[in-house]
Structures are given as C-alpha cells and as structure tokens.
Design an enzyme around this catalytic site. Structure first.
Site, PDB file in Angstrom:
ATOM      1  N   ASP A 109      44.294  95.625  56.080  1.00 19.12           N
ATOM      2  CA  ASP A 109      44.450  95.292  57.276  1.00 19.12           C
ATOM      3  C   ASP A 109      45.879  94.760  57.235  1.00 19.12           C
ATOM      4  OD1 ASP A 109      44.274  93.799  59.991  1.00 19.12           O
ATOM      5  OD2 ASP A 109      43.959  91.926  58.825  1.00 19.12           O
ATOM      6  N   ASP A 161      48.029  92.288  59.736  1.00 15.00           N
ATOM      7  CA  ASP A 161      48.179  90.915  60.051  1.00 15.00           C
ATOM      8  C   ASP A 161      47.120  89.856  59.507  1.00 15.00           C
ATOM      9  OD1 ASP A 161      48.672  88.398  61.379  1.00 15.00           O
ATOM     10  OD2 ASP A 161      47.503  88.775  63.179  1.00 15.00           O
TER      11      ASP A 161
END
Ligand code: B16
Ligand code: MG
Length: 229
Positions: A22, A24
């Site tokens: 991922d 952020d």
C-alpha cells in the site's frame, strides 16, 4: 519444501514471490496532508471534521471519503457539488504534496525494498490514491516498482480486492504467492478477499485478521517475508 535428488536434502522454496505495498501509510505518510486538506474543506463548508473521522478515510477512495465527511453535514449536496468539493480538496492536497521528498519515506522502507530486490522478489504498489504517480515521483521511487496499480486503474476501491488482484496479474504471480503490506482496515479486507497473505502496519496493526501485525517496516525482515506461510 521439495526433495533435492542430488543430496537427498530438502530445498526450501519461498512461498512468497511478490510483495504488494500500500502507498499512503506504508511507504510514505501522506495521511497528515489528507487530513489538512479535508479539514480545510470542511471548515470552509462549516462541517465538523476531526482526526478520528480522518482515520476512517484510510485506504478509502476520494469520493467515498467525501461521503463519510458529509455525514456530519445536514445540507444536501448534488452530485455536481460533490465533484466540485472533491476537486477542491484534491487541489489543496496536491499543493501540500509539493512538500514531500525522499526524506518522507517511512522508517526502514528502503532497507526492505532493496533487500527484497536483491532476492529477486517482485514488488508492486496497490493504492486507492489517484495521486500515486506524483507521490512516487516526489519520493524518488517513480520507476522502482515492477507494477503500480492505483485509484485511476480500478473500478472498485478497497475493501474490494480489485487493486491487489490486478497487481498480482500485472506481476504474473499467483495471488497465493503475494504478500500485502497495509495500514488500513479496508486494505486488510481487500488483501484477504484477494486470497493473499497480509501484514498490518501502523494503524492497521490492531486488526486481528492480519497474518502479522507490526509497528513499522523496521519490525519485519526480508527473511521473514520469504519464510512467510
Ligand atoms: P486520492 P492508499 C488512499 O491511499 C488513502 O489512504 C486514502 O486516505 C485516500 O482517500 C485514497 O488513497 C484516495 O486518495 O484522493 O489521492 O485519490 O492508502 O490506498 O495508498
Ligand atoms: Mg494506506
């Protein structure tokens, strides 16, 4: 483990062949900028917004995030007005993103990335953000990953597994041999729904469904990832 006919010993075959990160909250902490941008928009519109509400927006797409924010408003917004609000928030957010540099990469991320590359493990980004490209460029990782699947390439945002399934297809690694590293509950749900292993980081570490929970990437080694099962 599989038998090695040459010496009757067993050779260990890593079950994980790809890691999908991922963006952020895992590679870089843009969450504070998301908060500042949503807060500025909410204040202008006279809508209550705080860090707890912001926390619920992790991994969630921009328009779905706006819907969560608008729950605190009793005003009815048309679809056109909602698009304008989202564009305004994104403009503020993009201005803030101009400040990020390679120094904003979270602790031990580079050690893990280069350690995995040395072992020829495929790596991808699986992010809900439509700003992934500019973020990766600003932190100097614009051409590092073997695949980047972001919010511009998916129809359904996390918790739907689409982003991770697309990443595994682009890497040509079966879902069962992909490990996802995520900070959001919605992202952990997405990884599990894709049939992948998942390591929860930071805010996601309280989610008991993850296969492993860690504070940050300094708490996991390349060897642990290769031995993951
Ligand atoms: P944008 P991730 C997500 O990124 C963020 O966690 C979430 O807060 C944000 O709403 C979403 O991207 C969409 O971002 O407005 O830039 O398209 O955690 O999936 O990397
Ligand atoms: Mg995240």
């Amino acid at each position: 483990m599989i038998p090695n006919p040459s010496n009757n010993r067993e050779i260990s075959v890593p079950s994980i062949k790809a890691v999908i990160f991922d963006l952020d909250g895992v590679i870089v902490s843009t969450d504070e900028y998301h908060y500042q941008a949503w807060k500025k928009l909410a204040d202008t519109e006279g809508i209550y917004f705080d860090k707890d509400i912001n926390h619920r927006l992790r991994g969630v797409s921009r328009m779905e995030s706006l819907e969560i924010l608008l729950k605190a408003s009793n005003k009815q917004y048309s679809e056109e007005q909602k698009l304008e609000l989202a564009a305004r928030k994104n403009f503020i957010y993009r201005e803030l993103l101009k400040n990020i540099t390679p120094d904003d990469i979270l602790p031990e991320v580079n050690t893990l990335l280069y350690g995995l590359r040395k072992k020829r493990i495929k790596m991808a980004i699986g992010s809900s953000s439509r700003n992934s490209k500019i973020i990766l460029e600003n932190i100097g990782l614009g051409s590092f990953f073997d695949a980047v699947i972001d919010g511009n390439m998916i129809k359904k945002s996390k918790p739907d597994p689409e982003v991770f399934v697309k990443a595994s297809a682009k890497l040509r690694i079966p879902v069962k041999q992909c490990l996802v590293i995520e900070d959001a509950v919605s992202g952990i749900s997405a990884a599990l729904a894709a049939g992948m292993k998942v390591v929860a980081v930071g805010y996601g570490a309280e989610d008991k469904r993850a296969h492993k929970a860690i504070k940050d990437l300094s708490a996991i080694t390349v060897e642990e990832i290769l031995d993951f099962n």
